[in-house]
Write an enzyme that holds these catalytic residues in place. Structure first.
Site, mmCIF file in Angstrom:
data_model
loop_
_atom_site.group_PDB
_atom_site.id
_atom_site.type_symbol
_atom_site.label_atom_id
_atom_site.label_comp_id
_atom_site.label_asym_id
_atom_site.label_seq_id
_atom_site.Cartn_x
_atom_site.Cartn_y
_atom_site.Cartn_z
ATOM 1 N N SER A 182 0.618 -1.321 0.266
ATOM 2 C CA SER A 182 0.309 -0.263 -0.364
ATOM 3 C C SER A 182 0.478 1.119 0.089
ATOM 4 O O SER A 182 2.022 1.109 0.480
ATOM 5 C CB SER A 182 -0.679 -0.272 1.421
ATOM 6 O OG SER A 182 -2.074 -1.104 0.979
HETATM 7 N N1 SAH Z 1 -0.973 -3.900 4.407
HETATM 8 C C1 SAH Z 1 -0.261 -4.234 3.005
HETATM 9 C C2 SAH Z 1 -1.707 -5.169 1.331
HETATM 10 C C3 SAH Z 1 -1.228 -5.828 1.079
HETATM 11 S S1 SAH Z 1 -2.147 -6.156 -0.452
HETATM 12 C C4 SAH Z 1 1.274 -4.043 1.837
HETATM 13 O O1 SAH Z 1 1.395 -2.426 2.362
HETATM 14 O O2 SAH Z 1 1.898 -5.405 2.016
HETATM 15 C C5 SAH Z 1 -4.009 -7.122 0.476
HETATM 16 C C6 SAH Z 1 -3.328 -8.432 1.481
HETATM 17 O O3 SAH Z 1 -4.373 -8.851 1.656
HETATM 18 C C7 SAH Z 1 -3.368 -8.843 -0.417
HETATM 19 O O4 SAH Z 1 -1.497 -9.363 -0.016
HETATM 20 C C8 SAH Z 1 -3.990 -10.352 -0.073
HETATM 21 O O5 SAH Z 1 -3.379 -11.495 -0.991
HETATM 22 C C9 SAH Z 1 -4.742 -10.259 0.817
HETATM 23 N N2 SAH Z 1 -5.521 -10.834 1.172
HETATM 24 C C10 SAH Z 1 -6.607 -10.845 0.242
HETATM 25 N N3 SAH Z 1 -8.132 -11.803 0.774
HETATM 26 C C11 SAH Z 1 -7.842 -12.432 1.839
HETATM 27 C C12 SAH Z 1 -8.190 -13.102 3.266
HETATM 28 N N4 SAH Z 1 -9.146 -14.025 2.408
HETATM 29 N N5 SAH Z 1 -6.950 -13.494 3.924
HETATM 30 C C13 SAH Z 1 -5.905 -13.081 4.305
HETATM 31 N N6 SAH Z 1 -5.637 -12.011 3.291
HETATM 32 C C14 SAH Z 1 -6.328 -11.858 2.232
#
Ligand code: SAH
Length: 221
Positions: free
Chosen positions: A67
C-alpha cells in the site's frame, strides 16, 4: 545505522514522512517515529526498489500491492495503537504494515492467503529482528479465533462486508479499521465495538485490492 539502510534510504524516508504523512495531517508521534524506523525498501521487490519511498502503491507479485505509505499511516493512526495492544491484521502482503504495527504494539497476528507472500514477509520481518509477529496462512474473512480476542483489527484488502468473526473476535471498546466496498468505490471505515456491536465512522474514499474469500477452505484441505 543498520546494515540494510544507507544514508540515502534514511534521507528518502525522512522526506516521505515529512511530505507524504505530516503535511497531509498525520499527527500521532509514535506512528511517525515508526515510519521513520521501518526500512520500507526492504519490503519492495528488487524490480521496484528505487521507487520504495514514492507516494504510491507498488506491485509485490501475485497481483497484490504494497500500500501507499500515506494510507498505511492513516489506517494505523485511526487504529490508535497502544503499547499493550494485541492486533489482528488481515492481508500481510509485503509485511510492511506488519512491521509498522510491530513497532507500536505488543503482538501482531497477521493472516495472509498467499503462501509465497507469507514466506517472503516472514523472512524479511525476522531478518529485521521483529519477534512480536505471528504470520498465519489462511482466509482472514474467517477471523483468527486461536489468538482472539484482539484489541484492534486492521484489514488491508477491500471487503464487501464486515464479517461476523471480526466483530466476535474484537474486545469490547476495541477498534477495527477496514476498506469497505461502497455503492461507488471504496470507503475507509472505522468501527468501535460498544455493547457487542460496531459503531461505524466513515473516513473517506480509498483504493485497495479486493479481499478474496476462499470458499473451499476447510473442505478441500
Ligand atoms: N498492508 C499490505 C497490503 C497488502 S495487499 C502491504 O502494504 O503490503 C492485501 C493483501 O491481502 C494481499 O497480500 C492479499 O493476498 C491479501 N488477502 C486478500 N484476501 C485475503 C483473505 N481473505 N485473507 C487473508 N489475506 C487476504
Amino acid at each position: 545505522m543498520m546494515d540494510f539502510d544507507s544514508k540515502e534510504t534514511i534521507e528518502q524516508r525522512k522526506n516521505m514522512v515529512e511530505r507524504q504523512l505530516i503535511l497531509r495531517g498525520i499527527k500521532n508521534q509514535r506512528v511517525i517515529e515508526a515510519f521513520l524506523r521501518v526500512p520500507r525498501h526492504m519490503f519492495v521487490p528488487p524490480s521496484h526498489r528505487d521507487l520504495s519511498y514514492q507516494d504510491t502503491p507498488l506491485p509485490i507479485g501475485y497481483g497484490q500491492t504494497i500500500s501507499q505509505p500515506y494510507i498505511v499511516a492513516l489506517m494505523v493512526e485511526l487504529l490508535n495503537p497502544q503499547e499493550g495492544d494485541e492486533v489482528l491484521e488481515i492481508g500481510t502482503g509485503s509485511g510492511y504494515q506488519t512491521a509498522i504495527l510491530a513497532e507500536l504494539v505488543k503482538m501482531v497476528y497477521s493472516v495472509e492467503r498467499i503462501p509465497e507472500l507469507i514466506k517472503r514477509a516472514g523472512g524479511i520481518l525476522s531478518q529485521l529482528g521483529y519477534r512480536n509477529v505471528v504470520l498465519v496462512e489462511g482466509d482472514g474473512s474467517k477471523g483468527l479465533p486461536r489468538f482472539s480476542p484482539y484489541d484492534k483489527i486492521i484489514v488491508s484488502a477491500c471487503s464487501k462486508k464486515i464479517y461476523p468473526a471480526w466483530v466476535e473476535e474484537l474486545k469490547e471498546e476495541g477498534i477495527i479499521v477496514l476498506p469497505l466496498e461502497a455503492e461507488r468505490g471504496q470507503n475507509l471505515v472505522r468501527g468501535i465495538k460498544r455493547k457487542g456491536k460496531l459503531v461505524l465512522e466513515d473516513h473517506g474514499g480509498c483504493v485497495f485490492v479486493p479481499l478474496v474469500e476462499d470458499e473451499l477452505q476447510g473442505e478441500s484441505k
